[in-house]
Scaffold this active site. Sequence first.
Site, PDB file in Angstrom:
ATOM      1  N   LYS A 169      56.649 -25.304  21.588  1.00  0.00           N
ATOM      2  CA  LYS A 169      56.395 -26.356  22.841  1.00  0.00           C
ATOM      3  C   LYS A 169      57.603 -27.034  23.046  1.00  0.00           C
ATOM      4  O   LYS A 169      58.314 -27.244  21.973  1.00  0.00           O
ATOM      5  CB  LYS A 169      55.233 -27.173  22.322  1.00  0.00           C
ATOM      6  CG  LYS A 169      55.379 -27.785  20.977  1.00  0.00           C
ATOM      7  CD  LYS A 169      56.494 -28.686  20.489  1.00  0.00           C
ATOM      8  CE  LYS A 169      56.651 -30.185  21.275  1.00  0.00           C
ATOM      9  NZ  LYS A 169      57.849 -30.630  20.829  1.00  0.00           N
ATOM     10  N   TYR A 213      52.278 -34.079  22.722  1.00  0.00           N
ATOM     11  CA  TYR A 213      51.311 -34.234  21.656  1.00  0.00           C
ATOM     12  C   TYR A 213      50.230 -35.007  22.158  1.00  0.00           C
ATOM     13  O   TYR A 213      49.208 -34.810  21.975  1.00  0.00           O
ATOM     14  CB  TYR A 213      52.074 -34.789  20.366  1.00  0.00           C
ATOM     15  CG  TYR A 213      52.831 -33.585  19.646  1.00  0.00           C
ATOM     16  CD1 TYR A 213      52.370 -32.863  18.836  1.00  0.00           C
ATOM     17  CD2 TYR A 213      54.165 -33.764  19.939  1.00  0.00           C
ATOM     18  CE1 TYR A 213      53.071 -31.855  18.335  1.00  0.00           C
ATOM     19  CE2 TYR A 213      54.919 -32.743  19.295  1.00  0.00           C
ATOM     20  CZ  TYR A 213      54.579 -31.946  18.441  1.00  0.00           C
ATOM     21  OH  TYR A 213      55.183 -31.021  17.712  1.00  0.00           O
TER      22      TYR A 213
HETATM   23  P1  NDP Z   1      67.812 -27.456  17.161  1.00  0.00           P
HETATM   24  O1  NDP Z   1      68.693 -28.124  17.949  1.00  0.00           O
HETATM   25  O2  NDP Z   1      67.583 -28.158  15.630  1.00  0.00           O
HETATM   26  O3  NDP Z   1      67.657 -26.150  16.804  1.00  0.00           O
HETATM   27  C1  NDP Z   1      67.935 -25.201  18.007  1.00  0.00           C
HETATM   28  C2  NDP Z   1      68.754 -24.072  17.581  1.00  0.00           C
HETATM   29  O4  NDP Z   1      68.594 -23.201  18.789  1.00  0.00           O
HETATM   30  C3  NDP Z   1      70.209 -24.306  17.252  1.00  0.00           C
HETATM   31  O5  NDP Z   1      70.151 -24.339  15.690  1.00  0.00           O
HETATM   32  C4  NDP Z   1      70.620 -22.815  17.583  1.00  0.00           C
HETATM   33  O6  NDP Z   1      70.242 -21.859  16.268  1.00  0.00           O
HETATM   34  C5  NDP Z   1      69.946 -22.167  18.731  1.00  0.00           C
HETATM   35  N1  NDP Z   1      70.665 -22.555  19.861  1.00  0.00           N
HETATM   36  C6  NDP Z   1      71.134 -21.667  20.840  1.00  0.00           C
HETATM   37  N2  NDP Z   1      71.576 -21.923  21.716  1.00  0.00           N
HETATM   38  C7  NDP Z   1      71.975 -23.237  21.577  1.00  0.00           C
HETATM   39  C8  NDP Z   1      72.541 -24.511  22.426  1.00  0.00           C
HETATM   40  N3  NDP Z   1      73.238 -24.128  23.639  1.00  0.00           N
HETATM   41  N4  NDP Z   1      72.426 -25.819  22.074  1.00  0.00           N
HETATM   42  C9  NDP Z   1      71.665 -25.930  20.854  1.00  0.00           C
HETATM   43  N5  NDP Z   1      70.902 -24.872  19.919  1.00  0.00           N
HETATM   44  C10 NDP Z   1      70.979 -23.636  20.471  1.00  0.00           C
HETATM   45  O7  NDP Z   1      66.415 -27.830  17.742  1.00  0.00           O
HETATM   46  P2  NDP Z   1      64.721 -27.872  17.226  1.00  0.00           P
HETATM   47  O8  NDP Z   1      64.699 -26.820  16.092  1.00  0.00           O
HETATM   48  O9  NDP Z   1      64.358 -29.045  16.733  1.00  0.00           O
HETATM   49  O10 NDP Z   1      63.935 -27.442  18.476  1.00  0.00           O
HETATM   50  C11 NDP Z   1      63.648 -26.060  18.608  1.00  0.00           C
HETATM   51  C12 NDP Z   1      62.391 -25.946  19.329  1.00  0.00           C
HETATM   52  O11 NDP Z   1      61.425 -26.338  18.566  1.00  0.00           O
HETATM   53  C13 NDP Z   1      62.242 -26.877  20.751  1.00  0.00           C
HETATM   54  O12 NDP Z   1      61.529 -26.259  21.555  1.00  0.00           O
HETATM   55  C14 NDP Z   1      61.652 -28.007  20.333  1.00  0.00           C
HETATM   56  O13 NDP Z   1      60.814 -28.575  21.111  1.00  0.00           O
HETATM   57  C15 NDP Z   1      60.437 -27.405  19.291  1.00  0.00           C
HETATM   58  N6  NDP Z   1      60.113 -28.022  18.221  1.00  0.00           N
HETATM   59  C16 NDP Z   1      58.946 -28.058  17.988  1.00  0.00           C
HETATM   60  C17 NDP Z   1      58.305 -28.808  16.716  1.00  0.00           C
HETATM   61  C18 NDP Z   1      56.939 -28.891  16.193  1.00  0.00           C
HETATM   62  O14 NDP Z   1      56.517 -29.719  15.673  1.00  0.00           O
HETATM   63  N7  NDP Z   1      56.030 -27.779  16.805  1.00  0.00           N
HETATM   64  C19 NDP Z   1      59.181 -29.768  16.104  1.00  0.00           C
HETATM   65  C20 NDP Z   1      60.473 -29.630  16.485  1.00  0.00           C
HETATM   66  C21 NDP Z   1      61.085 -29.040  17.310  1.00  0.00           C
HETATM   67  P3  NDP Z   1      71.591 -20.768  15.900  1.00  0.00           P
HETATM   68  O15 NDP Z   1      72.665 -21.803  15.466  1.00  0.00           O
HETATM   69  O16 NDP Z   1      70.746 -20.171  14.848  1.00  0.00           O
HETATM   70  O17 NDP Z   1      71.856 -19.732  17.107  1.00  0.00           O
END
Ligand code: NDP
Length: 373
Positions: free
Chosen positions: A132, A217
């Site tokens: 989401k 949420y």
């Molecule tokens: P992060 O920034 O921590 O991680 C995103 C990951 O996406 C990065 O680590 C990277 O992984 C990859 N990525 C690829 N391209 C990019 C870019 N251009 N910029 C940044 N990251 C990139 O985000 P979150 O993990 O917090 O969020 C990811 C998703 O999860 C979102 O949609 C968020 O809304 C959702 N979310 C949901 C939650 C819930 O409780 N359901 C809680 C937190 C987030 P790599 O280095 O491996 O390529």
Amino acid sequence: MVDLNRRGLVLAAGSTLAASAIGAPALAAAQDRKIGYAIVGLGGYGLGIIIPQFKNCQHSRLVALVSGDPAKAKRVAAEYGVPETHIYNYQNYDSIRNNPDIDVVYVCLPVSMHAEYTIRAARAGKHVMCEKPMAVSSAECEAMIAACKQAGKKLMIGYRCHFEPNNLEAIRRARAGEIGKLRYFRSEHGFVAGNPSAWRLKKAMSGGGSLMDIGIYALNASRYMTGEEPVSVYATERTDRSDPRFREVEDMIEFELEFPSGVLGSCMSMYSANRNQILLMGDKGRIELEPATSYQGIRLRVGSGMGEAVTPPPTTGLRAGTTMWAGQLDHLAQCIRQNREPIVPGEEGLRDIRIIEAIYQSARERRRVALRA
Ligand code: NDP
């Protein structure tokens, strides 16, 4: 014709034709095989929260990783027993089609990437779990739903609270009429946003500010707690645009939701205060969750009059010892095996994004916006 490859066997499980063609032991083995997930995006959520949850799953396992950081992917693969042959990057991602161990792709990427990586997964013949908010626009959500339908694949949105026991218990009590006729719903959701250069604060990558990320949420809860769909929204935004965090996206947005039965929803979403609460008021009492949707420590209270009872942690809907994340992962696995629709399909994500678009429109135009049925 019955498809006798491994996935075909799982989907055909239960059919007499398949059973007689392969024999009962092979069919049981196919049913026992855990559904394989590839996690796309090894960030805070994908790596920090989801990957460690597979140990709590009954029907799901981690089989592949997709990352732009090869060293991190290699380290995570070694830690979780994923073969190096099952590590992909964003360029060779489409070759997951050739990996029969991968049944589902779990998209844990910045929001602007959800549509592309969902659609590419469906075209590669994989089911999709997408985080989401579903996408940056309702048009993208519609394209994601269409791509998965066309490929004959499931699409589920990562609404983990639909698998959280206290939230499920709150819904059960509301539907059972324990607090009488529903009058109003209130929810405040927020956290203090940090680094101004983070993707969450860049509109092109996030699609919006606190509402897309955390206010969603409150919105989603307003729908599952009341069991109704809002017919109109009215919103007011308050953002200090001189704050470097909020040059592109909103901080505070307050929105009112009108429901068909007359229930009023009132929600506050913010990126400048920590808050996590849900309240459902009826004419005979109230149901309160605080914190309501956090990762841990969720508390449910049910009361009438001025009295208030803290209920013991319920077990509704989840196997003892499991978690909302394991419940979510295993739900999709079971839907795939039994060819059922997930309880939070792409259409659920689309509904929220359509309402969010109306909330932004209302705040911009300073008027009530009616929602399509
Ligand atoms: P992060 O920034 O921590 O991680 C995103 C990951 O996406 C990065 O680590 C990277 O992984 C990859 N990525 C690829 N391209 C990019 C870019 N251009 N910029 C940044 N990251 C990139 O985000 P979150 O993990 O917090 O969020 C990811 C998703 O999860 C979102 O949609 C968020 O809304 C959702 N979310 C949901 C939650 C819930 O409780 N359901 C809680 C937190 C987030 P790599 O280095 O491996 O390529």
